[in-house]
Scaffold this active site. Structure first.
Site, short mmCIF file in Angstrom:
data_model
loop_
_atom_site.label_atom_id
_atom_site.label_comp_id
_atom_site.label_asym_id
_atom_site.label_seq_id
_atom_site.Cartn_x
_atom_site.Cartn_y
_atom_site.Cartn_z
CG HIS A 1 29.31 49.44 39.82
ND1 HIS A 1 29.53 49.34 38.47
CD2 HIS A 1 30.34 48.75 40.41
CE1 HIS A 1 30.61 48.62 38.23
NE2 HIS A 1 31.13 48.25 39.40
CG ASP B 1 36.64 49.67 38.68
OD1 ASP B 1 36.98 49.97 39.83
OD2 ASP B 1 36.06 48.61 38.39
CG HIS C 1 33.79 45.45 37.62
ND1 HIS C 1 34.62 45.47 38.73
CD2 HIS C 1 33.49 44.16 37.39
CE1 HIS C 1 34.80 44.23 39.15
NE2 HIS C 1 34.13 43.41 38.35
CG ASP D 1 38.60 46.66 40.12
OD1 ASP D 1 39.09 47.61 39.46
OD2 ASP D 1 37.39 46.57 40.34
#
Length: 345
Positions: free
Chosen positions: A158, A193, A195, A282
């Protein structure tokens, strides 16, 4: 398979973040390291300590303005009367093209996208060792290892060139890709991931030498909200070199694996000489964020499928938060990847 990790990465210990406006304990905890180390060892990895690689590999991705900020902001923040114990922004510019403020508060807002990446006295050192783990792993692959694993904590995907966000400070996957570029004309990054890897996308969005592909939960009502949509294809020289594959919430193994085939099709068309896997665990059905529903056996199948690309591969740890199966999920992925890789040799 070799794995690289430095104990200094545990020193960063964020206390809180805001979720839907409510303060909650920060889930990016040092305990993640112990679970991931156990998972890597169970997969047969040998754990090695990376070297100190200096700022060079990090500065190849991140701006000097941002690096200066990260190194010194905690000390500056402590001189503000009544300031919080950790650096947490409370104001953000509405656009990035404005003036650069002199104040610590203004710079925190400029360089920190959200409240999920508080900075403490230990953050700079932990983030550097996390990045150096990625550098060492990429160098091992350049030296001939078919694959290697970087236990990077804090994670990185990120983080933009000059912005921290979503628990991330240095973009370890981007740093690894840039190191691989020393010996590879074209490098692909495959982000699996939960996200979207918005920072990775942003770093390479106008570059044709690094293909970025991301599978993730649909961001229309999920972090990072503003990036990760299918119509984001790159810009300028990078147009056509970014592929986003958003998945419906709670997608299970079958949907994830089917979507991987679309990712592989694009990667093969790019004909990369090396691959970075931004490995988020995740996407697990029992992860605290609860966005997707990949099972532990599903991670083994994902690892096998990615290994089937037959590329020199740097596996960089991204997300995956505290739950009983965290280490097992890493073991499954690395074992699946390794079994397919051995079969191909």
């Amino acid at each position: 398979m070799k794995a690289f990790y430095a104990a200094e990465q545990k020193r960063h210990d964020p206390k809180a973040f805001l979720s839907s406006g409510a303060p909650k304990p920060n889930p990016e905890q040092p305990e993640r390291v112990e679970r991931l180390l156990a998972g890597a060892k169970a997969a047969g990895c040998t754990i090695e300590r990376p070297r100190n690689h200096g700022l060079g590999p990090v500065a190849a991705i991140h701006t000097p303005e941002y690096l200066d900020f990260l190194e010194h902001i905690f000390e500056r923040w402590q001189r503000i009367e009544g300031a919080s114990e950790e650096v947490i922004p409370n104001i953000h510019p509405i656009a990035r093209g404005g003036s650069y403020p002199a104040s610590a508060v203004g710079q925190a807002g400029y360089h920190m996208a959200d409240t999920a990446c508080p900075i403490s006295a230990e953050t700079w050192e932990s983030a550097l060792w996390s990045a150096w783990s990625a550098v060492e792993t990429a160098e091992a692959v350049l030296a001939g290892a078919p694959a290697a694993y970087a236990l990077c904590r804090p994670p990185g995907h990120h983080a933009f060139a000059d912005v921290a966000g979503g628990f991330c400070f240095f973009n370890n996957s981007a740093i690894a890709a840039q190191v691989l570029r020393r010996g590879a004309t074209r490098v692909a990054i495959l982000d699996v991931d939960l996200h979207h890897g918005n920072g990775t996308q942003g770093i390479f969005y106008a570059r044709p030498d690094v293909l970025t592909v991301s599978l993730h939960a649909d961001p229309v009502r999920f972090y990072p909200f503003f990036w990760g949509y299918a119509d984001e294809r790159g810009e300028g020289p990078g147009l056509g070199y970014n592929l986003n594959l958003p998945l419906p919430r709670k997608s299970s193994d079958a949907v994830f694996l089917k979507t991987l085939e679309a990712a592989f099709q694009r990667i093969r068309a790019f004909a990369p000489e090396a691959l970075v896997v931004a490995l988020g665990l995740d996407a697990f059905e029992g992860d605290p964020f609860g966005g997707l529903s990949v099972s532990t056996p599903g991670f083994a199948r994902i690892g096998e499928a990615i290994a089937g690309l037959g590329l020199p591969t740097v596996i960089v740890q991204e997300g995956g938060y505290l739950c009983d199966a965290l280490g097992d999920n890493l073991t499954a992925f690395l074992s699946g990847f390794g079994s397919k890789m051995k079969g191909a040799l």
